[in-house]
Design an enzyme around this catalytic site. Structure first.
Site, PDB file in Angstrom:
ATOM      1  N   GLY A 179       0.818  -1.199   0.000  1.00 27.92           N
ATOM      2  CA  GLY A 179       0.000   0.000   0.000  1.00 27.92           C
ATOM      3  C   GLY A 179       0.848   1.243   0.000  1.00 27.92           C
ATOM      4  O   GLY A 179       2.067   1.201  -0.179  1.00 27.92           O
ATOM      5  N   HIS A 180       0.177   2.390   0.228  1.00 29.89           N
ATOM      6  CA  HIS A 180       0.847   3.683   0.198  1.00 29.89           C
ATOM      7  C   HIS A 180       1.053   4.247   1.597  1.00 29.89           C
ATOM      8  O   HIS A 180       1.308   5.444   1.738  1.00 29.89           O
ATOM      9  CB  HIS A 180       0.042   4.668  -0.651  1.00 29.89           C
ATOM     10  CG  HIS A 180      -0.064   4.272  -2.091  1.00 29.89           C
ATOM     11  ND1 HIS A 180      -0.782   4.988  -3.028  1.00 29.89           N
ATOM     12  CD2 HIS A 180       0.476   3.221  -2.772  1.00 29.89           C
ATOM     13  CE1 HIS A 180      -0.699   4.404  -4.209  1.00 29.89           C
ATOM     14  NE2 HIS A 180       0.053   3.319  -4.074  1.00 29.89           N
ATOM     15  N   GLY A 181       0.910   3.412   2.617  1.00 33.81           N
ATOM     16  CA  GLY A 181       1.152   3.868   3.980  1.00 33.81           C
ATOM     17  C   GLY A 181      -0.060   4.538   4.592  1.00 33.81           C
ATOM     18  O   GLY A 181      -1.198   4.355   4.150  1.00 33.81           O
TER      19      GLY A 181
END
Length: 411
Positions: A244-246
């Site tokens: 994911g993107h955090g």
């Protein structure tokens, strides 16, 4: 004449009392099984009317009501489950709910809860968004007029809700969207989608307060958790994020009069193989806004591209002008952030020249380089238009000298 209670009589009275209590408890907890309203667990028959009918009866009943999805697999079209209800209500998912296996373009929801107070969503079951049917239709990066895709579960104007022990798989869009809610708790929630799935944010929130996310496993193709305007008093602990993107605050500044994002705590969490770990992003150009009083603490990062990033030149359309962001970022603390970075720039604080960041604090940072080129490269920090302090361990070397006595510097 003195009357004495014999043992058999006492036992009988006790049994009668227990029976009465059990009966009252059963009456106070009415169960509405969707099968009793026509739902079929064959995975092919649309059960949206059965669920809506069960919800209507449960919402209008007295005492605590349970809407039960029993074991089995149930196909479900879009439904809106609205209140206010007469009492507390529990949405108990024991089986698997499957969304329609089509893109459903132009529809912004799958399951929506609205205007409800005292809601529990639990049961150990699965929400399967069947997102693979929709992801190829997501052209929002190229098309500013792209059509909406369904969010797996929306909570709109909901208060005092607990979502625990459920799994969301392969959403077509966001998994959970929280809008204008208060006192919401997520606990032991599992959220999964492939890393290439677009816009499958795990939990997105806006205009909401007192949101707690605990002990949850989130891996998606976008942000594990994203915070939009008006997110206040947000507490996240024990999160496992990746892929994911955090965790992202933003993007912000896209609309006028956005309320601030404030009082956010992220602690005791792990990020593995994520594009970003701890991120704040604002648009450029932007309307005015604010981000303040943010703490990231006790974070373990494993091979993230951007472990720490403040990005005030965020421009998803790729056609932005040279104007600066007008979102003010202040009082952001990064404390005990450790692990590895897959890029040499482990700390990237790129703030707006129009409203520079103030009160940035780096305390005990240890982020080593873990690139794939085999070079013995060290990590570095890049800072622009940022005012801050550094304390304790600083790897990579901070933009500010590490000293407990040093005054704020401006970079």
């Amino acid at each position: 004449m003195e009357w004495r209670l014999t043992i058999p009589t006492a036992s009988l009275l006790m049994l009668m009392l227990m029976s009465s209590l059990a009966k009252n408890q059963a009456q106070a907890r009415n169960v509405f099984n969707i099968k009793d309203f026509g739902a079929v667990d064959d995975g092919n028959t649309d059960g949206s009317k059965a669920l809506s009918d069960a919800w209507s009866k449960a919402c209008n009943s007295r005492g605590t009501a349970v809407v039960l999805i029993p074991s089995g697999t149930y196909l479900l079209g879009p439904v809106r489950l609205a209140g206010p209800c007469n009492g507390a209500i529990e949405f108990q998912i024991k089986g698997d709910l499957k969304a329609l296996n089509s893109p459903q373009l132009g529809i912004d929801h799958w399951i929506t809860f609205r205007y409800i107070e005292d809601l529990t969503i639990t049961g150990g079951g699965v929400l399967d968004g069947q997102g693979a049917a929709a992801w190829p239709s997501n052209d929002c990066k190229k098309n500013p007029n792209c059509q909406a895709l369904p969010v797996t579960m929306r909570l709109d104007f909901v208060s005092d809700a607990r979502i625990h022990d459920v799994t969301s798989l392969n959403s077509k869009n966001f998994h959970f969207n929280i809008f204008s809610c208060k006192n919401i708790t997520f606990e032991r929630v599992t959220i999964k989608a492939p890393d290439e799935s677009p816009n499958t944010d795990g939990i997105h929130m806006a205009l909401s307060s007192n949101v707690f996310i605990r002990d949850s496993d989130i891996g998606t193709g976008d942000d594990c958790v994203s915070l939009g305007p008006g997110s206040k008093n947000i507490n996240m602990t024990g999160i496992t994020c990746g892929p994911g993107h955090g965790i992202s605050i933003g993007s912000l500044g896209g609309t006028p009069n956005e309320p601030a994002v404030a009082k956010v705590f992220v602690g005791s969490s792990t990020f593995t193989g994520t594009t970003n770990a701890l991120r704040i992003k604002t648009r450029a150009p932007s309307f005015q806004g604010a981000v303040k009083d943010i703490t990231f603490q006790d974070i373990n990062v494993k091979n993230a591209d951007n472990p720490i990033i403040i990005e005030q030149q965020y421009c998803p359309s790729k056609t932005c002008s040279s104007q600066s962001s007008q979102v003010k970022i202040s009082n952001v603390k990064f404390s005990n952030i450790r692990g590895t970075s897959s890029s040499s720039v482990a700390i990237n604080i790129n703030c707006s020249p129009a409203v520079p960041c103030t009160g940035i604090e780096l305390r005990d940072i240890d982020l080593k380089y873990d690139g794939s080129n085999g070079n013995d490269e060290k990590t570095s920090s890049v800072c622009e238009n940022a005012q801050g302090t550094a304390y304790g361990t600083q790897n990579p070397p901070s933009c500010w000298k590490s000293s407990t006595l040093r005054k704020l510097q401006f970079i």
